[in-house]
Design a protein around this motif. Sequence first.
Motif, PDB file in Angstrom:
ATOM      1  N   PRO A  27       0.819  -1.232   0.000  1.00  0.00           N
ATOM      2  CA  PRO A  27       0.000   0.000   0.000  1.00  0.00           C
ATOM      3  C   PRO A  27       0.845   1.271   0.000  1.00  0.00           C
ATOM      4  N   ARG A  28       1.968   1.253   0.706  1.00  0.00           N
ATOM      5  CA  ARG A  28       2.845   2.429   0.709  1.00  0.00           C
ATOM      6  C   ARG A  28       3.454   2.651  -0.671  1.00  0.00           C
ATOM      7  N   GLU A  29       3.819   1.549  -1.333  1.00  0.00           N
ATOM      8  CA  GLU A  29       4.375   1.669  -2.682  1.00  0.00           C
ATOM      9  C   GLU A  29       3.343   2.263  -3.637  1.00  0.00           C
ATOM     10  N   LYS A  30       2.093   1.800  -3.543  1.00  0.00           N
ATOM     11  CA  LYS A  30       1.047   2.326  -4.419  1.00  0.00           C
ATOM     12  C   LYS A  30       0.830   3.816  -4.172  1.00  0.00           C
ATOM     13  N   LYS A  31       0.918   4.231  -2.917  1.00  0.00           N
ATOM     14  CA  LYS A  31       0.756   5.649  -2.587  1.00  0.00           C
ATOM     15  C   LYS A  31       1.898   6.473  -3.171  1.00  0.00           C
ATOM     16  N   PHE A  32       3.099   5.966  -3.081  1.00  0.00           N
ATOM     17  CA  PHE A  32       4.260   6.660  -3.634  1.00  0.00           C
ATOM     18  C   PHE A  32       4.143   6.774  -5.155  1.00  0.00           C
ATOM     19  N   VAL A  33       3.713   5.706  -5.809  1.00  0.00           N
ATOM     20  CA  VAL A  33       3.553   5.725  -7.264  1.00  0.00           C
ATOM     21  C   VAL A  33       2.472   6.730  -7.659  1.00  0.00           C
ATOM     22  N   SER A  34       1.413   6.828  -6.877  1.00  0.00           N
ATOM     23  CA  SER A  34       0.373   7.828  -7.146  1.00  0.00           C
ATOM     24  C   SER A  34       0.942   9.234  -7.053  1.00  0.00           C
ATOM     25  N   TRP A  35       1.804   9.454  -6.056  1.00  0.00           N
ATOM     26  CA  TRP A  35       2.456  10.763  -5.930  1.00  0.00           C
ATOM     27  C   TRP A  35       3.312  11.063  -7.157  1.00  0.00           C
ATOM     28  N   LEU A  36       4.107  10.096  -7.581  1.00  0.00           N
ATOM     29  CA  LEU A  36       4.931  10.290  -8.775  1.00  0.00           C
ATOM     30  C   LEU A  36       4.068  10.623  -9.990  1.00  0.00           C
ATOM     31  N   ASP A  37       2.933   9.952 -10.100  1.00  0.00           N
ATOM     32  CA  ASP A  37       2.051  10.172 -11.233  1.00  0.00           C
ATOM     33  C   ASP A  37       1.462  11.584 -11.209  1.00  0.00           C
ATOM     34  N   GLU A  38       1.198  12.108 -10.011  1.00  0.00           N
ATOM     35  CA  GLU A  38       0.623  13.449  -9.890  1.00  0.00           C
ATOM     36  C   GLU A  38       1.638  14.549 -10.190  1.00  0.00           C
ATOM     37  N   ILE A  39       2.867  14.364  -9.734  1.00  0.00           N
ATOM     38  CA  ILE A  39       3.844  15.449  -9.867  1.00  0.00           C
ATOM     39  C   ILE A  39       4.493  15.507 -11.245  1.00  0.00           C
ATOM     40  N   LYS A  40       4.339  14.464 -12.050  1.00  0.00           N
ATOM     41  CA  LYS A  40       5.043  14.431 -13.335  1.00  0.00           C
ATOM     42  C   LYS A  40       4.595  15.553 -14.272  1.00  0.00           C
ATOM     43  N   ASP A  41       3.394  16.094 -14.065  1.00  0.00           N
ATOM     44  CA  ASP A  41       2.893  17.136 -14.960  1.00  0.00           C
ATOM     45  C   ASP A  41       3.632  18.462 -14.813  1.00  0.00           C
ATOM     46  N   ASP A  42       4.106  18.771 -13.606  1.00  0.00           N
ATOM     47  CA  ASP A  42       4.806  20.050 -13.432  1.00  0.00           C
ATOM     48  C   ASP A  42       6.225  19.888 -12.898  1.00  0.00           C
ATOM     49  N   ALA A  43       6.756  18.675 -12.926  1.00  0.00           N
ATOM     50  CA  ALA A  43       8.106  18.428 -12.404  1.00  0.00           C
ATOM     51  C   ALA A  43       9.166  18.802 -13.433  1.00  0.00           C
ATOM     52  N   ALA A  44      10.094  19.645 -13.007  1.00  0.00           N
ATOM     53  CA  ALA A  44      11.275  19.926 -13.821  1.00  0.00           C
ATOM     54  C   ALA A  44      12.362  18.909 -13.534  1.00  0.00           C
ATOM     55  N   ALA A  45      12.358  18.371 -12.307  1.00  0.00           N
ATOM     56  CA  ALA A  45      13.314  17.347 -11.895  1.00  0.00           C
ATOM     57  C   ALA A  45      12.799  16.706 -10.612  1.00  0.00           C
ATOM     58  N   ILE A  46      13.202  15.459 -10.391  1.00  0.00           N
ATOM     59  CA  ILE A  46      12.815  14.731  -9.185  1.00  0.00           C
ATOM     60  C   ILE A  46      14.073  14.163  -8.545  1.00  0.00           C
ATOM     61  N   PHE A  47      14.207  14.395  -7.242  1.00  0.00           N
ATOM     62  CA  PHE A  47      15.346  13.887  -6.489  1.00  0.00           C
ATOM     63  C   PHE A  47      14.860  12.849  -5.482  1.00  0.00           C
ATOM     64  N   LEU A  48      15.430  11.652  -5.544  1.00  0.00           N
ATOM     65  CA  LEU A  48      15.140  10.593  -4.589  1.00  0.00           C
ATOM     66  C   LEU A  48      16.380  10.425  -3.718  1.00  0.00           C
ATOM     67  N   LEU A  49      16.238  10.714  -2.429  1.00  0.00           N
ATOM     68  CA  LEU A  49      17.396  10.843  -1.557  1.00  0.00           C
ATOM     69  C   LEU A  49      17.695   9.593  -0.730  1.00  0.00           C
ATOM     70  N   GLY A  50      17.483   8.433  -1.316  1.00  0.00           N
ATOM     71  CA  GLY A  50      17.967   7.212  -0.692  1.00  0.00           C
ATOM     72  C   GLY A  50      16.964   6.444   0.130  1.00  0.00           C
ATOM     73  N   ASP A  51      17.331   5.195   0.425  1.00  0.00           N
ATOM     74  CA  ASP A  51      16.474   4.252   1.145  1.00  0.00           C
ATOM     75  C   ASP A  51      15.114   4.119   0.480  1.00  0.00           C
ATOM     76  N   LEU A  52      15.117   4.151  -0.850  1.00  0.00           N
ATOM     77  CA  LEU A  52      13.901   3.846  -1.581  1.00  0.00           C
ATOM     78  C   LEU A  52      13.463   2.419  -1.259  1.00  0.00           C
ATOM     79  N   PHE A  53      14.450   1.541  -1.111  1.00  0.00           N
ATOM     80  CA  PHE A  53      14.197   0.149  -0.750  1.00  0.00           C
ATOM     81  C   PHE A  53      14.738  -0.118   0.649  1.00  0.00           C
ATOM     82  N   ASP A  54      14.140  -1.072   1.337  1.00  0.00           N
ATOM     83  CA  ASP A  54      14.665  -1.428   2.645  1.00  0.00           C
ATOM     84  C   ASP A  54      15.925  -2.278   2.512  1.00  0.00           C
ATOM     85  N   PHE A  55      16.041  -2.966   1.399  1.00  0.00           N
ATOM     86  CA  PHE A  55      17.297  -3.652   1.093  1.00  0.00           C
ATOM     87  C   PHE A  55      17.437  -3.767  -0.413  1.00  0.00           C
ATOM     88  N   TRP A  56      18.641  -3.471  -0.890  1.00  0.00           N
ATOM     89  CA  TRP A  56      18.918  -3.567  -2.326  1.00  0.00           C
ATOM     90  C   TRP A  56      20.362  -4.007  -2.509  1.00  0.00           C
TER      91      TRP A  56
END
Length: 250
Positions: A27-56
């Motif tokens: 459910p948290r992943e789906k919420k994050f993906v929804s956020w990404l989908d919403e911001i893509k219309d006015d995003a000039a750039a997106i910064f992901l500052l780590g720990d996207l995954f709990d283990f990679w």
Amino acid sequence: MTLAEGKKVYFSSDNHLGAPTPEASKPREKKFVSWLDEIKDDAAAIFLLGDLFDFWFEYKTVVPKGFTRTLGKLAEITDSGIPVYFFVGNHDLWMKDYFKTELNIPVFHKPQEFSFNNKSFFIGHGDGLGPKDKGYKRMKKVFTNPFFKWLFRWMHPDIGMKIGQYMSVKNKMISGDDDAKFLGEDNEWLAQYAKRKLQDKHRDYFIFGHRHLPLEIQLNETSKYINLGDWILYYTYGVFDGTTFELKKY
């Protein structure tokens, strides 16, 4: 970079997808993906500052199973021409070239400086910076040692992933569970780190994750330290509209 009218720069950190279990984090992943989908219309750039995954951990030909929704949405965003930048955190230290090769997302292992509309940004995950975190700093030297990474890579992925996932959840120095309380402005070690960096050079904003707390601390009249919080308890993110920076909740 000069932002076009109506365009914004977005910042997010500490999703810890896969924790405490893949099913529980869906459910948290789906919420994050929804956020990404919403911001893509006015995003000039997106910064992901780590720990996207709990283990990679990236083997030569294998990456962790799952996270299809997130990876697919990031691919869609970069394919549309919106740049995405990734900073490794303490849970995804072992990233190599998968994001760059498959998603066209550059991966940074150290803080970097950017400029938007003549505002200077110092950006990183935040782990191992500042006067404290000594136990983790020692552990990080082991985790980033090429010899130990080579040894780990010889494990079968089914075994290596189980060990890594267990350590990510159980080891306090990795998980950062002890950090999730406000220490006071004088004791926030990332704020102290930022103040020391200001002695060498002015920056308008220091943007970090890692602390799992949404924080804004005024360092001096013109500089500010921002911590982005997380997508576990707070669902907070940062946005710069070309003039001002705000922390928002999704």
